[in-house]
Scaffold this motif. Sequence first.
Motif, PDB file in Angstrom:
ATOM      1  N   PRO A 151       2.613  -8.814 -10.822  1.00 58.28           N
ATOM      2  CA  PRO A 151       1.770  -9.973 -10.510  1.00 58.28           C
ATOM      3  C   PRO A 151       2.171 -10.672  -9.211  1.00 58.28           C
ATOM      4  O   PRO A 151       1.301 -11.153  -8.469  1.00 58.28           O
ATOM      5  N   ARG A 152       3.454 -10.719  -8.918  1.00 61.59           N
ATOM      6  CA  ARG A 152       3.908 -11.322  -7.661  1.00 61.59           C
ATOM      7  C   ARG A 152       3.435 -10.516  -6.465  1.00 61.59           C
ATOM      8  O   ARG A 152       3.192 -11.050  -5.382  1.00 61.59           O
ATOM      9  N   LEU A 153       3.297  -9.224  -6.665  1.00 64.58           N
ATOM     10  CA  LEU A 153       2.920  -8.323  -5.578  1.00 64.58           C
ATOM     11  C   LEU A 153       1.414  -8.319  -5.332  1.00 64.58           C
ATOM     12  O   LEU A 153       0.961  -8.390  -4.184  1.00 64.58           O
ATOM     13  N   VAL A 154       0.629  -8.262  -6.418  1.00 59.29           N
ATOM     14  CA  VAL A 154      -0.816  -8.033  -6.266  1.00 59.29           C
ATOM     15  C   VAL A 154      -1.676  -9.158  -6.832  1.00 59.29           C
ATOM     16  O   VAL A 154      -2.901  -9.103  -6.717  1.00 59.29           O
ATOM     17  N   GLY A 155      -1.063 -10.156  -7.464  1.00 54.92           N
ATOM     18  CA  GLY A 155      -1.839 -11.212  -8.111  1.00 54.92           C
ATOM     19  C   GLY A 155      -2.028 -10.922  -9.592  1.00 54.92           C
ATOM     20  O   GLY A 155      -1.929  -9.768 -10.042  1.00 54.92           O
ATOM     21  N   GLN A 156      -2.301 -11.972 -10.351  1.00 51.60           N
ATOM     22  CA  GLN A 156      -2.357 -11.862 -11.807  1.00 51.60           C
ATOM     23  C   GLN A 156      -3.460 -10.929 -12.301  1.00 51.60           C
ATOM     24  O   GLN A 156      -3.240 -10.081 -13.170  1.00 51.60           O
ATOM     25  N   GLN A 157      -4.658 -11.062 -11.745  1.00 48.14           N
ATOM     26  CA  GLN A 157      -5.773 -10.271 -12.276  1.00 48.14           C
ATOM     27  C   GLN A 157      -5.664  -8.802 -11.908  1.00 48.14           C
ATOM     28  O   GLN A 157      -5.963  -7.920 -12.729  1.00 48.14           O
ATOM     29  N   LYS A 158      -5.241  -8.511 -10.688  1.00 46.35           N
ATOM     30  CA  LYS A 158      -5.065  -7.109 -10.307  1.00 46.35           C
ATOM     31  C   LYS A 158      -3.938  -6.488 -11.120  1.00 46.35           C
ATOM     32  O   LYS A 158      -4.013  -5.321 -11.534  1.00 46.35           O
ATOM     33  N   ALA A 159      -2.881  -7.259 -11.382  1.00 44.12           N
ATOM     34  CA  ALA A 159      -1.778  -6.769 -12.211  1.00 44.12           C
ATOM     35  C   ALA A 159      -2.278  -6.439 -13.613  1.00 44.12           C
ATOM     36  O   ALA A 159      -1.887  -5.427 -14.208  1.00 44.12           O
ATOM     37  N   ALA A 160      -3.131  -7.312 -14.158  1.00 51.05           N
ATOM     38  CA  ALA A 160      -3.694  -7.057 -15.486  1.00 51.05           C
ATOM     39  C   ALA A 160      -4.497  -5.760 -15.488  1.00 51.05           C
ATOM     40  O   ALA A 160      -4.409  -4.957 -16.433  1.00 51.05           O
ATOM     41  N   GLU A 161      -5.253  -5.527 -14.424  1.00 53.49           N
ATOM     42  CA  GLU A 161      -6.034  -4.288 -14.335  1.00 53.49           C
ATOM     43  C   GLU A 161      -5.110  -3.066 -14.318  1.00 53.49           C
ATOM     44  O   GLU A 161      -5.343  -2.091 -15.047  1.00 53.49           O
ATOM     45  N   LEU A 162      -4.066  -3.125 -13.508  1.00 58.01           N
ATOM     46  CA  LEU A 162      -3.157  -1.993 -13.386  1.00 58.01           C
ATOM     47  C   LEU A 162      -2.396  -1.724 -14.684  1.00 58.01           C
ATOM     48  O   LEU A 162      -2.194  -0.571 -15.065  1.00 58.01           O
ATOM     49  N   LEU A 163      -1.984  -2.804 -15.356  1.00 57.75           N
ATOM     50  CA  LEU A 163      -1.127  -2.657 -16.528  1.00 57.75           C
ATOM     51  C   LEU A 163      -1.904  -2.507 -17.837  1.00 57.75           C
ATOM     52  O   LEU A 163      -1.469  -1.781 -18.732  1.00 57.75           O
ATOM     53  N   LEU A 164      -3.039  -3.184 -17.969  1.00 60.97           N
ATOM     54  CA  LEU A 164      -3.799  -3.100 -19.222  1.00 60.97           C
ATOM     55  C   LEU A 164      -4.653  -1.838 -19.296  1.00 60.97           C
ATOM     56  O   LEU A 164      -4.818  -1.257 -20.368  1.00 60.97           O
ATOM     57  N   LEU A 165      -5.214  -1.419 -18.162  1.00 58.75           N
ATOM     58  CA  LEU A 165      -6.045  -0.215 -18.163  1.00 58.75           C
ATOM     59  C   LEU A 165      -5.224   1.038 -17.880  1.00 58.75           C
ATOM     60  O   LEU A 165      -5.601   2.132 -18.305  1.00 58.75           O
ATOM     61  N   GLY A 166      -4.136   0.894 -17.153  1.00 53.18           N
ATOM     62  CA  GLY A 166      -3.242   2.030 -16.919  1.00 53.18           C
ATOM     63  C   GLY A 166      -3.853   3.175 -16.147  1.00 53.18           C
ATOM     64  O   GLY A 166      -3.497   4.336 -16.360  1.00 53.18           O
ATOM     65  N   GLU A 167      -4.764   2.856 -15.239  1.00 52.51           N
ATOM     66  CA  GLU A 167      -5.413   3.909 -14.448  1.00 52.51           C
ATOM     67  C   GLU A 167      -4.557   4.258 -13.231  1.00 52.51           C
ATOM     68  O   GLU A 167      -3.848   3.413 -12.684  1.00 52.51           O
ATOM     69  N   SER A 168      -4.654   5.500 -12.784  1.00 55.70           N
ATOM     70  CA  SER A 168      -3.857   5.924 -11.635  1.00 55.70           C
ATOM     71  C   SER A 168      -4.480   5.407 -10.338  1.00 55.70           C
ATOM     72  O   SER A 168      -5.669   5.088 -10.277  1.00 55.70           O
ATOM     73  N   PHE A 169      -3.640   5.321  -9.316  1.00 54.15           N
ATOM     74  CA  PHE A 169      -4.120   4.916  -7.996  1.00 54.15           C
ATOM     75  C   PHE A 169      -3.385   5.722  -6.937  1.00 54.15           C
ATOM     76  O   PHE A 169      -2.295   6.261  -7.182  1.00 54.15           O
ATOM     77  N   SER A 170      -3.964   5.815  -5.775  1.00 60.43           N
ATOM     78  CA  SER A 170      -3.449   6.697  -4.733  1.00 60.43           C
ATOM     79  C   SER A 170      -2.338   6.032  -3.927  1.00 60.43           C
ATOM     80  O   SER A 170      -2.158   4.813  -3.953  1.00 60.43           O
ATOM     81  N   GLY A 171      -1.631   6.857  -3.173  1.00 62.17           N
ATOM     82  CA  GLY A 171      -0.644   6.320  -2.257  1.00 62.17           C
ATOM     83  C   GLY A 171      -1.278   5.400  -1.234  1.00 62.17           C
ATOM     84  O   GLY A 171      -0.676   4.395  -0.835  1.00 62.17           O
ATOM     85  N   LYS A 172      -2.489   5.720  -0.832  1.00 58.27           N
ATOM     86  CA  LYS A 172      -3.208   4.872   0.132  1.00 58.27           C
ATOM     87  C   LYS A 172      -3.493   3.512  -0.485  1.00 58.27           C
ATOM     88  O   LYS A 172      -3.314   2.469   0.156  1.00 58.27           O
ATOM     89  N   ASP A 173      -3.920   3.490  -1.751  1.00 58.47           N
ATOM     90  CA  ASP A 173      -4.140   2.220  -2.455  1.00 58.47           C
ATOM     91  C   ASP A 173      -2.820   1.480  -2.646  1.00 58.47           C
ATOM     92  O   ASP A 173      -2.769   0.249  -2.554  1.00 58.47           O
ATOM     93  N   ALA A 174      -1.753   2.224  -2.920  1.00 58.41           N
ATOM     94  CA  ALA A 174      -0.444   1.610  -3.112  1.00 58.41           C
ATOM     95  C   ALA A 174       0.010   0.884  -1.855  1.00 58.41           C
ATOM     96  O   ALA A 174       0.638  -0.179  -1.921  1.00 58.41           O
ATOM     97  N   GLU A 175      -0.309   1.454  -0.705  1.00 65.33           N
ATOM     98  CA  GLU A 175       0.033   0.796   0.566  1.00 65.33           C
ATOM     99  C   GLU A 175      -0.730  -0.523   0.701  1.00 65.33           C
ATOM    100  O   GLU A 175      -0.162  -1.555   1.077  1.00 65.33           O
ATOM    101  N   LYS A 176      -2.017  -0.505   0.388  1.00 64.66           N
ATOM    102  CA  LYS A 176      -2.830  -1.716   0.493  1.00 64.66           C
ATOM    103  C   LYS A 176      -2.315  -2.823  -0.426  1.00 64.66           C
ATOM    104  O   LYS A 176      -2.362  -4.003  -0.090  1.00 64.66           O
ATOM    105  N   MET A 177      -1.817  -2.434  -1.609  1.00 65.49           N
ATOM    106  CA  MET A 177      -1.345  -3.426  -2.582  1.00 65.49           C
ATOM    107  C   MET A 177       0.101  -3.848  -2.354  1.00 65.49           C
ATOM    108  O   MET A 177       0.564  -4.817  -2.957  1.00 65.49           O
ATOM    109  N   GLY A 178       0.826  -3.118  -1.513  1.00 67.33           N
ATOM    110  CA  GLY A 178       2.197  -3.491  -1.221  1.00 67.33           C
ATOM    111  C   GLY A 178       3.254  -2.775  -2.035  1.00 67.33           C
ATOM    112  O   GLY A 178       4.438  -3.119  -1.951  1.00 67.33           O
ATOM    113  N   PHE A 179       2.860  -1.775  -2.825  1.00 69.43           N
ATOM    114  CA  PHE A 179       3.855  -0.996  -3.573  1.00 69.43           C
ATOM    115  C   PHE A 179       4.702  -0.143  -2.632  1.00 69.43           C
ATOM    116  O   PHE A 179       5.848   0.162  -2.949  1.00 69.43           O
ATOM    117  N   VAL A 180       4.103   0.286  -1.520  1.00 75.55           N
ATOM    118  CA  VAL A 180       4.817   1.136  -0.568  1.00 75.55           C
ATOM    119  C   VAL A 180       4.686   0.541   0.828  1.00 75.55           C
ATOM    120  O   VAL A 180       3.723  -0.168   1.131  1.00 75.55           O
TER     121      VAL A 180
END
Length: 262
Positions: A151-180
């Motif tokens: 949540p600190r990285l992507v915001g509360q609602q985006k974190a909920a989407e990533l963690l509650l739905l558990g869908e995969s995302f690309s390295g390119k998306d990870a860069e946009k969100m700040g994971f990489v």
Amino acid sequence: MSTITSSNPQILVAQDERILRIQFNRPERKNALSLAMYATLADVIHAASTDRNVRVVVLSGVNECFTSGNDLLDFMNEPEIHDKHPVVRFMVALQNCLKPVVAVVQGHAVGIGTTLLLHCDLVYAAQDARLQLPFVNLGLCPEYASSYLVPRLVGQQKAAELLLLGESFSGKDAEKMGFVNAALPSNELLAFAETKIQRLANQPPAAVRRAKSLLKKTQHQGVETALAAEFIGFAEGLNSDECKESVTAFFEKRTPDFSRFE
């Protein structure tokens, strides 16, 4: 020169100059991490943390795959979470490593393969890498302080989407969100990451350690609080019928049925 080694063939350890390279080496299981692998990782990272001949630790996986996450059956055979549990020891070792840690991500980075990135200092990924936080899908809860850090990285609602739905995302998306830090085409990734690794190894080592310590200190209390709560929730999840249904369905290659649960 460092004498840090691994007696576990599924964890490859090599050192060149002052860079310690650790590779997950279980290609037949997409580098899924067993308890024995976690134990070795904990020992190696802990040793690197205080070895004056090591300036940078690099994590990667063989066969253009980072890791598919926990070996589920192995993990469920030891569901009680305690200080000496191999996974806990690994988490503590990486979280508290005094040296900078760089992750190079190709292919799958599932579960802890994604959450461990939150505890690395620099992360470089292939654009087509596939990251995922599928804990809820497995009847479990977030781990490795991801309920606090994501949540600190992507915001509360985006974190909920990533963690509650558990869908995969690309390295390119990870860069946009700040994971990489950066996502590169696969054929450019290793060379690009190596330039950053070499630069980091040539930086003033004490200054790097001080800067890393200060950066980590700002989130220390939140991470510790989240970890304590997650360990309780994860242990409850491992012993739940929802998790057993999910794991059984996975090995039976069918869709899990959660319709009977409340």
